[in-house]
Write a protein that holds these residues in place. Structure first.
Motif, PDB file in Angstrom:
ATOM      1  N   GLY A   1      -6.492  26.715 -43.068  1.00  0.00           N
ATOM      2  CA  GLY A   1      -5.505  27.747 -43.389  1.00  0.00           C
ATOM      3  C   GLY A   1      -4.379  27.256 -44.268  1.00  0.00           C
ATOM      4  N   ASP A   2      -4.221  25.929 -44.425  1.00  0.00           N
ATOM      5  CA  ASP A   2      -3.154  25.391 -45.260  1.00  0.00           C
ATOM      6  C   ASP A   2      -3.404  25.678 -46.734  1.00  0.00           C
ATOM      7  OD1 ASP A   2      -1.856  24.442 -43.085  1.00  0.00           O
ATOM      8  OD2 ASP A   2      -2.446  22.341 -43.332  1.00  0.00           O
ATOM      9  N   THR A   3      -2.312  25.860 -47.472  1.00  0.00           N
ATOM     10  CA  THR A   3      -2.402  26.019 -48.929  1.00  0.00           C
ATOM     11  C   THR A   3      -2.300  24.641 -49.570  1.00  0.00           C
ATOM     12  OG1 THR A   3      -1.394  28.203 -48.831  1.00  0.00           O
ATOM     13  CG2 THR A   3      -1.357  27.073 -50.967  1.00  0.00           C
TER      14      THR A   3
ATOM     15  N   LEU B   1     -10.668  26.084 -45.793  1.00  0.00           N
ATOM     16  CA  LEU B   1     -11.547  26.890 -44.960  1.00  0.00           C
ATOM     17  C   LEU B   1     -12.082  26.108 -43.775  1.00  0.00           C
ATOM     18  CD1 LEU B   1     -13.659  28.787 -47.638  1.00  0.00           C
ATOM     19  CD2 LEU B   1     -11.642  29.582 -46.427  1.00  0.00           C
ATOM     20  N   ARG B   2     -12.504  24.869 -44.033  1.00  0.00           N
ATOM     21  CA  ARG B   2     -13.082  24.053 -42.962  1.00  0.00           C
ATOM     22  C   ARG B   2     -12.683  22.604 -43.161  1.00  0.00           C
ATOM     23  NH1 ARG B   2     -19.125  23.984 -42.061  1.00  0.00           N
ATOM     24  NH2 ARG B   2     -19.309  24.075 -44.325  1.00  0.00           N
TER      25      ARG B   2
ATOM     26  N   TYR C   1     -12.879  18.317 -47.116  1.00  0.00           N
ATOM     27  CA  TYR C   1     -12.460  19.664 -46.751  1.00  0.00           C
ATOM     28  C   TYR C   1     -13.216  20.678 -47.606  1.00  0.00           C
ATOM     29  CZ  TYR C   1      -8.506  17.213 -44.597  1.00  0.00           C
ATOM     30  OH  TYR C   1      -7.741  16.379 -43.852  1.00  0.00           O
ATOM     31  N   GLU C   2     -13.455  21.854 -47.039  1.00  0.00           N
ATOM     32  CA  GLU C   2     -14.004  22.973 -47.814  1.00  0.00           C
ATOM     33  C   GLU C   2     -12.822  23.828 -48.241  1.00  0.00           C
ATOM     34  OE1 GLU C   2     -17.623  26.138 -47.614  1.00  0.00           O
ATOM     35  OE2 GLU C   2     -16.419  25.914 -45.806  1.00  0.00           O
ATOM     36  N   VAL C   3     -12.665  24.024 -49.562  1.00  0.00           N
ATOM     37  CA  VAL C   3     -11.500  24.701 -50.122  1.00  0.00           C
ATOM     38  C   VAL C   3     -11.944  25.969 -50.835  1.00  0.00           C
ATOM     39  CG1 VAL C   3      -9.477  24.420 -51.589  1.00  0.00           C
ATOM     40  CG2 VAL C   3     -10.446  22.433 -50.442  1.00  0.00           C
TER      41      VAL C   3
ATOM     42  N   GLY D   1      -9.917  30.766 -55.471  1.00  0.00           N
ATOM     43  CA  GLY D   1     -10.337  32.051 -56.029  1.00  0.00           C
ATOM     44  C   GLY D   1     -11.605  32.527 -55.352  1.00  0.00           C
ATOM     45  N   ILE D   2     -12.655  32.719 -56.136  1.00  0.00           N
ATOM     46  CA  ILE D   2     -13.935  33.160 -55.573  1.00  0.00           C
ATOM     47  C   ILE D   2     -14.859  31.991 -55.310  1.00  0.00           C
ATOM     48  CG2 ILE D   2     -13.794  35.419 -56.704  1.00  0.00           C
ATOM     49  CD1 ILE D   2     -15.759  34.358 -58.787  1.00  0.00           C
ATOM     50  N   LEU D   3     -14.405  30.783 -55.642  1.00  0.00           N
ATOM     51  CA  LEU D   3     -15.243  29.600 -55.468  1.00  0.00           C
ATOM     52  C   LEU D   3     -14.917  28.886 -54.163  1.00  0.00           C
ATOM     53  CD1 LEU D   3     -15.181  28.061 -59.056  1.00  0.00           C
ATOM     54  CD2 LEU D   3     -16.930  29.519 -58.051  1.00  0.00           C
ATOM     55  N   LYS D   4     -15.953  28.315 -53.547  1.00  0.00           N
ATOM     56  CA  LYS D   4     -15.783  27.455 -52.381  1.00  0.00           C
ATOM     57  C   LYS D   4     -16.289  26.067 -52.754  1.00  0.00           C
ATOM     58  CE  LYS D   4     -16.391  31.135 -48.943  1.00  0.00           C
ATOM     59  NZ  LYS D   4     -17.208  31.638 -47.819  1.00  0.00           N
ATOM     60  N   MET D   5     -15.459  25.058 -52.558  1.00  0.00           N
ATOM     61  CA  MET D   5     -15.823  23.708 -52.964  1.00  0.00           C
ATOM     62  C   MET D   5     -15.537  22.730 -51.828  1.00  0.00           C
ATOM     63  SD  MET D   5     -14.381  23.569 -56.843  1.00  0.00           S
ATOM     64  CE  MET D   5     -15.433  22.193 -57.202  1.00  0.00           C
TER      65      MET D   5
END
Length: 798
Positions: free
Chosen positions: A645-647, A660-661, A668-670, A673-677
Motif C-alpha cells: 500500500g505504500d507509495t 501490491l505485494r 516487491y510487486e509494484v 499505472g496499468i503495469l505491474k512489475m
C-alpha cells in the motif's frame, strides 16, 4: 478431492511421470496413496520439503538413494519366527545399508555446505542405524542373495572341502576321458547324473568299467556310469554338500534371529527412506518442468504467472497468466473452438491440484495459489450411450451434482457451459448457473460460445471477461489468454481471407445486427489497446535493462575510485604513523633524560613531561571508520520498511507506483499505472519521511555507545591517578594501550617501584598487548601474573 476431477485433469499422468524417478518401493507406495490436501499447513510443509530436496540437488547432485524393494512381507515372516532366505535377507540388508548411507550423507552435506535442511532433517533423525546387524548381513549375504564363504568358519571349511573333492573327481575322471579308456566312451566328457559325476559309455563296453550305472540314453546305446574308483570320492562330495546345506540353513537362521528384535525399526527406516525418495522424485520432476515453488495466499488469490500445462512439451507450450480471486472471482472465456480455452481451464485446475499435492508448478517465480476443499469440473463430451443421455443431458447431470456439493471454498470449472441445446435457452441457463455459483461464493471459470455471456461478464460484480487470441492474418489461434477482453467473432474476416465473394460478405454484414457489430468493434479496439500496452511494456523492460547495465557500470567505476582513494589515504596514514613512531622514540630518550635530571634534583615539572608525551601521542592518525567501510566494500544502505500500500518512486522510470505485494528475496510487486512489475527493494524509494525518522532513531544508540566508551576511559584514567593499579577491563584495545602508556609514565614520574595492571581474561587481546608493551619497555624490570586466573599482571621497575 473428488476422484472425478483427478481423472478429468489427468492427475494420474502426473503421478506416472513421478513414478519414473523413484527407486524405492516405499516411495512408490507413498505416491500411490498421494491425493491433494485441503490443509494449508500440510501443503506448505510438503512444498518446503520439496524445496529442501531441490537445495540438495543444486548443491550436491541429489541424495543418491539405492534401489530398495518392499520388505513388509519379510518383516511379517520374522514376526511368526520364520527364517528368511538369502534373497530376502539381501533386500533387508540393502535397507539397513542405505539407512547408514543417508544419515552420513546428510551429516556431510550440512558440514560441507553449512546449510540446514529443517524440513527433511526431522525424517533423517528418525532413521535408526544398526551397525552390527548391518555388518553381519553385508558379510554373510551378497547383493544377489547368495551366502558368502565368510558367513561362518564352518561354512568356509566345508566349501573348501567340496572344492578339493570336486577337483579330485575331475582329475580321476580325466584318466577315462583322455587315457586308453577313452575309446570305450560315446563322448570323451564328464557329466552329472543324480548329483554324481559319470562318464557316457557305449553299452557294449559296459564290462570294461566297474562302478554304478545311473542312467542311459533314450536308445539304450549309451550308459552313464560312475566308475568304481570315483564312487568313494562322490560319496565324500555328497556328504560335504549335505553339511554345506545344513550350515547355510544355520546361517540364515542366525541372521533372521539377529533381525527379529528390530522389525519395527527396520520398517520405519524403509518408510523414511521411501519418503525421502518420494520427495527427491518431486524435486527431480520440478527440474524437468523448470517448475517453481508457488507461494500460498491465505486470501485465496490465485496468480499463475506464465503458467504452462505440465503434460505438454514445455518447449512448445504457450505460457499464460491466469489470475483469479484478487479483483474478481469469476472469469467468462469466450471465443471460437480450438483456441485453447479447454487447455487453459485444465492448466488452472491441474496446477492448483499439483500445489496442493506438494509439487512445484510450471510457472514463473512469485506465482501464488490458494487452497480449495474441492475442485469440480464439467469438461468434455460426456454423452452416455448406456444411459441414453444426450450430450446436454449428461452435462446437466454433472452440473446438478456440482451445484449440490460445492462450497464457498470450492473452485468450479465449466467448459462450454450451456452447450448442446437451443442457443437462447442455453445462454439463459448458463447465466443462471453462474449466478447460482456466485451466490454460494465459489470461484469459477467458464468457457462459452454464447455472445450474451460477454455482456454478462461485463455487468456482473466480481466477474470479468476473457478470451483466447486469434491471428486473423494467419488464420491460426495464438493460444494466448487475454484477461479483460471478450472473444469476438472472426467469421467475416476469415471468410474474406479465404476468398469468399465481397458481395456475400457485404450482405452478411448488413444482416448482422448493429449491436453485434458494435460489440465486435469494441472488442477489436480493446485488442488493439492491449497490443499497444504490451509493446510499451516490452520497450520499458528493454530500457530498464539498459539502465541497469549503465547503473552497474557506474557503480563499479565509483567503487573503484573510492577504493583507490581509501588505499592511498591509508598508505599516507601509515607513512605518517611511521614518522610519528620515530619521533616518539626520540621523545622517549628525551623523557628518560628528564627523569634522570628529576631524580638528580633538577627543576623539571611532571605536568610538562605528561603534556609533552600527550602531544606526541596526538600526532598518530588512525584510519577513519568511513575509510574502513569503503575498503570493506560496505557502506550499509539505510533500509526503509516498505509495506503493502505504500507509495514509492521508481527512479529508472521516473514514475510513482504502489506496493501490491511484498515478495521473497527483498523484492516487491509494484503497480505503475496499468503495469505491474517485480522490482528489487534497491530500485525503489519510499515517498515519505520514514528515512529521516529512522536515521534519527538509529543515531541514538551510536552516541550512547560513544558516551559509554568515553565514561569507561575516564574511569580508567581516574583509577590510574588514584592508586598504583590500572583497571583496563571493558576498555577497547586502542584506548587501553593508550591508557597503559600514560599509566606507566605516571608511575615512573611518581617513583613507584611496582604497579598492578588488571586486564581480565576475555579474548586475551588486551592481556597480550599489555605483555608486549611491558616486554619492550626499558624501565620494566620484570612482570608476572598475580594469580592463577591470569586476569592481572604485577610489574616491577628498574
Amino acid at each position: 478431492m473428488n476422484q472425478k476431477i483427478l481423472e478429468t485433469l489427468e492427475y494420474d499422468a502426473i503421478k506416472k511421470q513421478l513414478q519414473n524417478k523413484m527407486v524405492t518401493a516405499g516411495g512408490a507406495q507413498e505416491l500411490a496413496t498421494l491425493t491433494p490436501t485441503d490443509d494449508a499447513t500440510e501443503m506448505q510443509q510438503w512444498l518446503a520439503e520439496t524445496a529442501d530436496a531441490m537445495t540438495i540437488i543444486r548443491m550436491a547432485g541429489g541424495m543418491q538413494l539405492t534401489r530398495l524393494g518392499n520388505i513388509q512381507p519379510q518383516m511379517k515372516r520374522l514376526k511368526i519366527d520364520a527364517d528368511l532366505n538369502g534373497t530376502e535377507l539381501a533386500q533387508v540388508g540393502r535397507v539397513l545399508f542405505a539407512t547408514g548411507q543417508v544419515k552420513q550423507f546428510f551429516e556431510n552435506f550440512i558440514f560441507d555446505h553449512d546449510e540446514k535442511l529443517l524440513n527433511l532433517q526431522s525424517y533423517v533423525d528418525r532413521l535408526i542405524t544398526l551397525p552390527e546387524v548391518t555388518r553381519q548381513l553385508n558379510q554373510s549375504i551378497d547383493q544377489d542373495g547368495r551366502i558368502t564363504d565368510e558367513a561362518s568358519p564352518e561354512l568356509k571349511r566345508v566349501r573348501q572341502l567340496i572344492l578339493g573333492t570336486e577337483n579330485g573327481i575331475r582329475q580321476k575322471m580325466q584318466e577315462y576321458t583322455r587315457g586308453k579308456m577313452a575309446k570305450y566312451l560315446s563322448d570323451p566328457i564328464v557329466t552329472i547324473r543324480n548329483d554324481r559325476y559319470v562318464v557316457p559309455v557305449r553299452a557294449e563296453n559296459r564290462n570294461k568299467f566297474g562302478g554304478v550305472v545311473h542312467d542311459q540314453s533314450q536308445t539304450g546305446q549309451t550308459l552313464y556310469i560312475e566308475p568304481a574308483p570315483v564312487v568313494d570320492l562322490n560319496n565324500r562330495l555328497k556328504e560335504a554338500q549335505l553339511k554345506e546345506r545344513a550350515e547355510e540353513a544355520q546361517v540364515l537362521h542366525d541372521l533372521s534371529a539377529a533381525l527379529q528384535p528390530y522389525q519395527d525399526e527396520i520398517l520405519e527406516n524403509a518408510k523414511v527412506l521411501g519418503h525421502l525418495d518420494f520427495v527427491n522424485a518431486k524435486a527431480l520432476y520440478a527440474i524437468d518442468l523448470k517448475a517453481v515453488q508457488p507461494e500460498y495466499s491465505p486470501e485465496q488469490h490465485i496468480r499463475l504467472l506464465q503458467a504452462r500445462h505440465p503434460l505438454l512439451d514445455q518447449k512448445q507450450a504457450v505460457a499464460n497468466d491466469i489470475i483469479l480471486g484478487e479483483d474478481y472471482t469469476a472469469i467468462i472465456v469466450t471465443g471460437p473452438n480450438t483456441g485453447g480455452k479447454t487447455i487453459t481451464l485444465k492448466t488452472l485446475g491441474l496446477l492448483q491440484i499439483m500445489a496442493q499435492s506438494g509439487l512445484f508448478i510450471p510457472a514463473d517465480e512469485y506465482s501464488t495459489v490458494g487452497i480449495f476443499d474441492n475442485i469440480f469440473a464439467d469438461i468434455g463430451d460426456e454423452q452416455s450411450i448406456e444411459q441414453s443421455l444426450s450430450t446436454f443431458s449428461s452435462h446437466m447431470v454433472n452440473i446438478v451434482d456440482i451445484l449440490d456439493k460445492m462450497t464457498p471454498n470450492s473452485l468450479v470449472l465449466f467448459d462450454e457451459l450451456g452447450a448442446g441445446t437451443d442457443p437462447q435457452e442455453g445462454a439463459a441457463l448458463a447465466m443462471a448457473i453462474l449466478d447460482a455459483v456466485g451466490a454460494i461464493g465459489a470461484y469459477t471459470v467458464a468457457t462459452t460460445h454464447y455472445p450474451e455471456l460477454k455482456v454478462y461478464g461485463y455487468n456482473r460484480v466480481d466477474t470479468i471477461n476473457a478470451s483466447m487470441e486469434f491471428d486473423v492474418e494467419t488464420l491460426r489461434p495464438t493460444y494466448r489468454f487475454m484477461i479483460g477482453i471478450p472473444g469476438r467473432s472472426n467469421a467475416l474476416e476469415i471468410s474474406k481471407r479465404l476468398g469468399l465473394s465481397e458481395n456475400i460478405i457485404d450482405q452478411a454484414s448488413q444482416l448482422t445486427s448493429d449491436d453485434s457489430q458494435e460489440l465486435n468493434d469494441m472488442i477489436q479496439d480493446l485488442v488493439d489497446k492491449r497490443n499497444l500496452v504490451t509493446k510499451q511494456k516490452i520497450e520499458l523492460e528493454q530500457q530498464l535493462q539498459l539502465n541497469r547495465v549503465k547503473t552497474n557500470q557506474l557503480d563499479q567505476a565509483t567503487e573503484k575510485i573510492a577504493v583507490e582513494q581509501a588505499t592511498m589515504l591509508e598508505k599516507a596514514q601509515k607513512e605518517a604513523n611511521h614518522i610519528v613512531a620515530e619521533s616518539r622514540q626520540k621523545a622517549d630518550r628525551i623523557i628518560d633524560d628528564l627523569h634522570r635530571l628529576q631524580r638528580q634534583g633538577g627543576n623539571v615539572k611532571e605536568n610538562q613531561i605528561i603534556d609533552a608525551k600527550g602531544a606526541l601521542n596526538a600526532l598518530r592518525q588512525e584510519p577513519t571508520a568511513e575509510n574502513n567501510r569503503i575498503l570493506r566494500r560496505a557502506k550499509a544502505k539505510k533500509q526503509v520498511n516498505i509495506e503493502v500500500g505504500d507509495t514509492v518512486l521508481v527512479p529508472e522510470y521516473g514514475q510513482q507506483g504502489t506496493i501490491l505485494r511484498k515478495l521473497k528475496d527483498g523484492k516487491y510487486e509494484v503497480q505503475i499505472g496499468i503495469l505491474k512489475m517485480v522490482l528489487p527493494g534497491a530500485e525503489i524509494e519510499k515517498q515519505s519521511g520514514v528515512m529521516a525518522t529512522k536515521a534519527t532513531k538509529t543515531s541514538k544508540p551510536k552516541s550512547s555507545a560513544k558516551k559509554s566508551r568515553s565514561v569507561s576511559t575516564n574511569q580508567a584514567m581516574n583509577r590510574a591517578n588514584a592508586s598504583a593499579t590500572l583497571d583496563l577491563r571493558g576498555v577497547r584495545y586502542d584506548a587501553a594501550m593508550h591508557e597503559l602508556d600514560r599509566f606507566i609514565d605516571s608511575a615512573l614520574l611518581n617513583n613507584l617501584s611496582s604497579v598492578e595492571i588488571i586486564h581480565g581474561k576475555g579474548t586475551g587481546a588486551i592481556r597480550k598487548g599489555t605483555h608486549e608493551y611491558l616486554r619492550s619497555h626499558r624501565a620494566v624490570k620484570e612482570f608476572n601474573f598475580t594469580g592463577p586466573d591470569q586476569g592481572a599482571t604485577y610489574v616491577e621497575f628498574n
